[in-house]
Design an enzyme around this catalytic site. Structure first.
Site, PDB file in Angstrom:
ATOM      1  N   VAL A  21      -1.258 -54.595  53.782  1.00  0.00           N
ATOM      2  CA  VAL A  21      -1.752 -53.250  54.121  1.00  0.00           C
ATOM      3  C   VAL A  21      -0.451 -52.626  54.977  1.00  0.00           C
ATOM      4  CG1 VAL A  21      -3.818 -53.640  54.461  1.00  0.00           C
ATOM      5  CG2 VAL A  21      -2.782 -54.308  56.424  1.00  0.00           C
ATOM      6  N   ARG A  22       0.827 -53.497  55.269  1.00  0.00           N
ATOM      7  CA  ARG A  22       1.716 -52.694  56.042  1.00  0.00           C
ATOM      8  C   ARG A  22       2.321 -51.489  55.679  1.00  0.00           C
ATOM      9  NH1 ARG A  22       4.128 -57.959  57.012  1.00  0.00           N
ATOM     10  NH2 ARG A  22       3.209 -58.750  59.134  1.00  0.00           N
ATOM     11  N   GLY A  23       2.550 -51.388  54.404  1.00  0.00           N
ATOM     12  CA  GLY A  23       2.967 -50.312  53.484  1.00  0.00           C
ATOM     13  C   GLY A  23       1.981 -49.142  53.800  1.00  0.00           C
TER      14      GLY A  23
ATOM     15  N   ASP B  98       9.850 -56.708  54.739  1.00  0.00           N
ATOM     16  CA  ASP B  98       8.215 -55.941  54.974  1.00  0.00           C
ATOM     17  C   ASP B  98       7.843 -55.646  56.440  1.00  0.00           C
ATOM     18  OD1 ASP B  98       5.957 -55.529  53.746  1.00  0.00           O
ATOM     19  OD2 ASP B  98       4.981 -57.169  54.537  1.00  0.00           O
TER      20      ASP B  98
ATOM     21  N   ALA C 173       2.255 -48.013  57.449  1.00  0.00           N
ATOM     22  CA  ALA C 173       3.517 -47.575  57.509  1.00  0.00           C
ATOM     23  C   ALA C 173       3.609 -45.851  57.223  1.00  0.00           C
ATOM     24  CB  ALA C 173       4.832 -48.191  57.346  1.00  0.00           C
TER      25      ALA C 173
END
Lengths: 346, 635
Positions: free
Chosen positions: A282-284, A201, A287
């Protein structure tokens, strides 16, 4: 001094467009996060990463700084540079290639984070800090081949540093912190073991590389490699123009990216896409947006469009899907379906 | 000399018969001749070709190859054997502790690989090399240098380390072979037998060939546009090699690249400036042959060639002459290569259905197997010891141990120095007094790394209930895999039915590999229980060697009816099963026998008792209850 072997030029790598794009986008915007490259042996993974120092624009480095500080961004300076500035010293600087540091599997923690300076400990009985690989990596790339086999405690450590941009050392009675902003590039062969989900992740982008089955392409790969092996200087010179062109693109994109707007509609599309594939956190989304923005900048576009989103979605999201061991559908396929559903056909 | 057309005729000056004999009769080359040729090629171009992986029936035979290679390499080329547990300091360079202490200033040791620049690194027991050592070696093979690791004034940043590797694979038949990253980078995978290597080449031959090698096909390689005809012919060779690799299921492009180089080496050894078909065929047989993972699809018109297979020579309507001639060249060459390859294919490929490729097997077993007892992990304390033995020095503790003795040592050191002052100058002593450290003071970190667990499933795939049992066993394995995903656990699978048991899945954490193995699991036939237990013992020992705990889970009704030799007969089969069971008991590991017969069977209980296994009757086996039983056994 021994002349180092020249690196195979980035532009001469045949195919592997998704991988090359992902790497270049992190050069435009390092905050995208790391790049994970999954694929079999001999798919130019290492070659692409090792080509970066010669490819990317050289950077200004404070002369004498052990952590490669940028003379122009004082906010990210290391303690040494701050102290020198505070003392009224005028810092001079040099041009250096972007560092690409190979992290060997099984490297000791000492080597990675730094350790007590042996020389001074032994000769003067003093406690002093000797920087490790992470210090050399600052503002560059940290490359871990076969990252899926990396030891857990090192993985944790790299994650911490990558997340904070700072290497904090508390060991053997020394207490040091120094900037360590880097793009983590990990490569591995998924058949030799999977990556821990926590690590997955943290990568901004992921790409799956395969050896091409196209006879002509395979012949071309070997021909170029062979030409390079026989005459590295000549071959590199032949590709210098192409490399320079790429470098200029990166430079232009870096200048442009801050001014690029992301329209609300695109923001909403990104959110809907992430919801549709069910990525946690929220990482996705971050990115995806940063990737799309860097891509738009690299392409010289005026604004980020849904096409940029569509292009970058597989790289930004495929490694964040919930793994279901009993489900055979590949991640790429699931992303493509979601992209078609949410964003419509291209 | 640059004309391609002269390639097929050998210059009269090179009159010796051996290279031609070697080249034309490659299909009939015996192992020893192939090894001799490989040795010559490595002596010529070893740095670019990585080296060789050797398999030999005895270690002294492998040594004869090493001796031969040394005899061909330049006089005085360094040569070293890789100690099994070599610390990084010794391999890649670090601080020379003894000298540093003696001189009171840091003295760098550049390490084994830098010392071997231009030489030969022999790796005995290469199959034991774990992922981390393999990673270091491949990095050096790729880059050709090691970085200076200790900050010493005026030291260069890198040291050349151009080495040729001979990796001696001493694995037993069913064990993991040499790490894939190393094997992929070694051009040759050689099998040796007891026959001595024929001494076809001399050091002078190699030297002459080395002078010639840069010129072989040079005109065609560097500037393709300038010599269209010539380049097409090189192209033809290259295309054929790429195509051959594809036909035989060889994915690695490194292998093809190596084959191309080897072809040039053959030409150089033969005194020619351009490669001919024999060179290419020889190179294919030497480099690609042993890597084959499948046989080419049989020739009928479904051939994988890009062009439709036309009646050979006179089809000149749509292509110009030279392209047409080229095509024909390619076809002729291809036939030759296939003939040459036939003699060099890996043993077994020609007999068995090639469902499991050696490469996949090799790769699968490797994950997480890199547990070199006590050199990594969390620190739990220190002990007195020598850091050169692979332990990690704990400096603070070392200095602490040295501290109380300083006044005493300084006094005695002062006395000796004063006594010998006139004899020789003492290396520059720093302004402030240094710490006097003696070997007794060294403190080594004691490290603790929790061992992983290898769960070995032994599944009875015989008889009528096989289908159901297999499905549930698969389910249980998948559940465990999902669980081990975030841990360091491994799963292995043995199935037994018909004549003997078979390891379907060597210990792995890789979901992809596991699922493939599971999907291909067949059922039906007799019950070779003894053979199954034997395999389980094997895997247990292997997992132990890698530092893992084991849980062995049998799913069977234990109605043994096939003996070890594959013959029927319940009595004999049962007697052997009990015998094997006692061996299993001797290992004192966790063993679980899940009885899958409708009613608890006395036989299963007897076998379980003989193995010292926990016995669980699960007449209606399902994945979850198996999983629960295994988890309980492991706890």
């Amino acid at each position: 001094m021994l002349p180092l072997r020249l690196a195979f030029p980035f532009s001469a790598i045949v195919g592997q467009e998704e991988m090359k794009r992902a790497i270049l986008l992190t050069a435009v915007d390092p905050t995208i996060g790391g790049v994970l490259i999954l694929g079999h042996r001999g798919t130019a993974k290492s070659t692409a990463v090792r080509a970066l120092p010669a490819l990317l624009p050289p950077m200004n480095v404070v002369r004498g700084c052990r952590y490669g500080c940028d003379p122009d961004t004082e906010s990210r300076a290391c303690d040494d540079c701050r102290a020198r500035r505070a003392a009224g010293e005028k810092l001079r600087h040099d041009k250096h290639n972007v560092p690409v540091v190979d992290l060997p599997l099984g490297a000791t923690e000492d080597r990675v984070v730094g350790a007590l300076d042996l020389e001074r400990a032994l000769t003067r009985g003093e406690k002093a800090y000797e920087p490790g690989l992470l210090a050399r990596t600052n503002r560059g790339y940290l490359y871990v081949d076969e990252i899926n086999l990396l030891e857990d405690h090192l993985v944790d450590l790299l994650l911490d540093v990558a997340a904070t941009g700072e290497n904090v050392v508390e060991r053997e009675g020394i207490s040091v912190r120094h900037p360590a902003r880097f793009v983590l590039v990990g490569s591995g062969n998924p058949e030799e073991g999977d990556l821990r989900p926590q690590l997955l992740d943290r990568f901004g982008l992921s790409v799956e590389v395969t050896t091409t089955n196209d006879l002509d392409a395979r012949v071309e790969v070997i021909k170029r490699r062979d030409a390079f092996d026989r005459d590295p200087e000549g071959f590199t010179a032949k590709w210098a123009a192409a490399d320079l062109d790429t470098r200029k693109h990166v430079e232009r994109a870096r200048k442009k990216i801050d001014a690029l707007k992301v329209p609300d509609a695109v923001l909403r599309d990104a959110a809907r896409l992430c919801a549709a594939v069910g990525t946690d956190g929220v990482r996705g989304e971050l990115a995806l947006l940063r990737g799309a923005r860097a891509l738009a900048a690299y392409d010289g576009a005026r604004a980020v469009t849904v096409d940029h989103l569509r292009t970058i979605a597989p790289s930004a999201l495929r490694h964040r899907l919930r793994r279901n061991v009993l489900d055979d559908v590949g991640s790429s396929v699931r992303i493509e379906r979601a992209v078609a559903d949410v964003l419509g056909a291209a | 000399m640059t004309l391609r057309d002269s390639a097929s005729e050998r210059p009269a000056a090179v009159a010796s018969e051996r290279p031609t004999a070697v080249a034309t009769a490659v299909a009939t080359l015996n192992l020893a001749t192939r090894a001799e040729l490989a040795a010559a090629v490595l002596a010529l171009d070893g740095v670019a070709l990585g080296g060789a992986v050797l398999r030999a029936p005895r270690s002294d035979i492998a040594e004869t190859f090493v001796a031969r290679l040394r005899a061909l390499m330049p006089d005085g080329a360094p040569h070293r054997r890789l100690p099994f547990a070599i610390p990084d300091d010794r391999l890649l360079g670090g601080l020379d502790l003894a000298m540093t202490l003696a001189q009171g200033r840091p003295v760098a040791d550049h390490g084994l690989l830098a010392a071997l620049d231009g030489g030969l690194l022999v790796i005995p027991g290469a199959e034991r090399i774990g992922a981390s050592l393999a990673a270091r070696l491949t990095q050096v093979l790729d880059l050709g240098h090691v970085a200076q690791r200790v900050r010493v004034a005026d030291a260069p940043t890198h040291h050349a380390a151009r080495v040729t590797i001979v990796a001696i694979d001493e694995a037993e038949a069913d064990e993991d072979a040499v790490h894939g990253a190393i094997a992929d980078r070694c051009a040759f995978h050689l099998l040796l037998d007891v026959q001595p290597l024929p001494e076809l080449y001399s050091r002078a031959d190699i030297k002459a060939a080395a002078a010639l090698l840069p010129h072989v096909d040079a005109d065609t390689a560097s500037e393709p546009p300038a010599h269209p005809t010539a380049s097409r012919s090189t192209d033809a060779a290259l295309r054929t090699l790429v195509h051959t690799a594809e036909l035989y299921g060889i994915d690695s492009l490194r292998a093809v690249r190596a084959a191309l180089r080897v072809a040039r080496c053959c030409a150089a050894l033969d005194g020619r400036r351009s490669t001919n078909d024999s060179d290419v065929a020889t190179a294919a047989a030497l480099v690609l042959g042993p890597r084959a993972t499948r046989l080419p699809a049989p020739p009928p018109e479904t051939s994988a060639e890009p062009e439709p297979p036309p009646p050979p020579p006179d089809d000149a309507q749509n292509q110009d002459d030279s392209a047409e001639r080229d095509d024909q060249d390619v076809r002729e060459l291809e036939e030759r290569i296939i003939e040459a390859m036939a003699a060099a294919l890996p043993f077994g490929l020609t007999m068995d259905a090639p469902t499991r490729t050696p490469k996949a097997r090799r790769a699968a077993g490797r994950a997480g197997s890199d547990r070199s007892g006590g050199t990594r992990g969390r620190q739990v304390g220190t002990r007195r010891g020598d850091p050169r033995g692979g332990g990690r020095l704990d400096l603070v503790e070392t200095l602490r141990a040295a501290a109380p003795w300083q006044p005493l040592r300084r006094r005695s050191a002062g006395a000796t120095e004063a006594g010998s002052a006139s004899a020789k100058p003492i290396p520059a002593i720093p302004a402030r007094p240094r710490v006097l450290v003696r070997p007794d003071d060294f403190r080594i970190r004691r490290l603790f790394e929790p061992a992983g667990t290898t769960a070995i499933f032994v599944v009875d795939a015989s008889g009528s209930s096989a289908v159901n049992r297999m499905a549930e066993a698969k389910g249980a394995v998948e559940l465990l895999l999902a669980e081990s995903y975030a841990r360091r656990d491994e799963v292995a699978l043995i199935a037994f039915r018909g004549a003997k048991a078979e390891i379907l899945l060597p210990p792995t954490r890789a979901i992809a590999a596991a699922k493939r193995a599971l999907a291909a699991l067949p059922g039906g036939g007799g019950t070779p229980l003894a053979s199954a237990i034997d395999r389980a013992v094997e895997l247990t020992l292997r997992a132990r060697r890698e530092g893992n705990d084991t849980v062995v889970v049998f799913l069977t009704d234990a109605r043994a009816n096939v003996a070890r030799d594959g013959s029927g007969g319940r009595e004999q089969a049962m007697a052997e099963a009990l015998q094997s069971a006692r061996v299993m008991r001797g290992l004192e590991g966790q063993v679980l026998l899940i009885d899958t017969s409708p009613r608890p069977s006395p036989q299963a209980q007897e076998v379980a008792a003989a193995m010292g296994a926990r016995y669980v009757a699960l007449p209606r086996t399902d994945a979850r209850s198996i999983h629960a039983a295994v988890t309980a056994a492991r706890a």
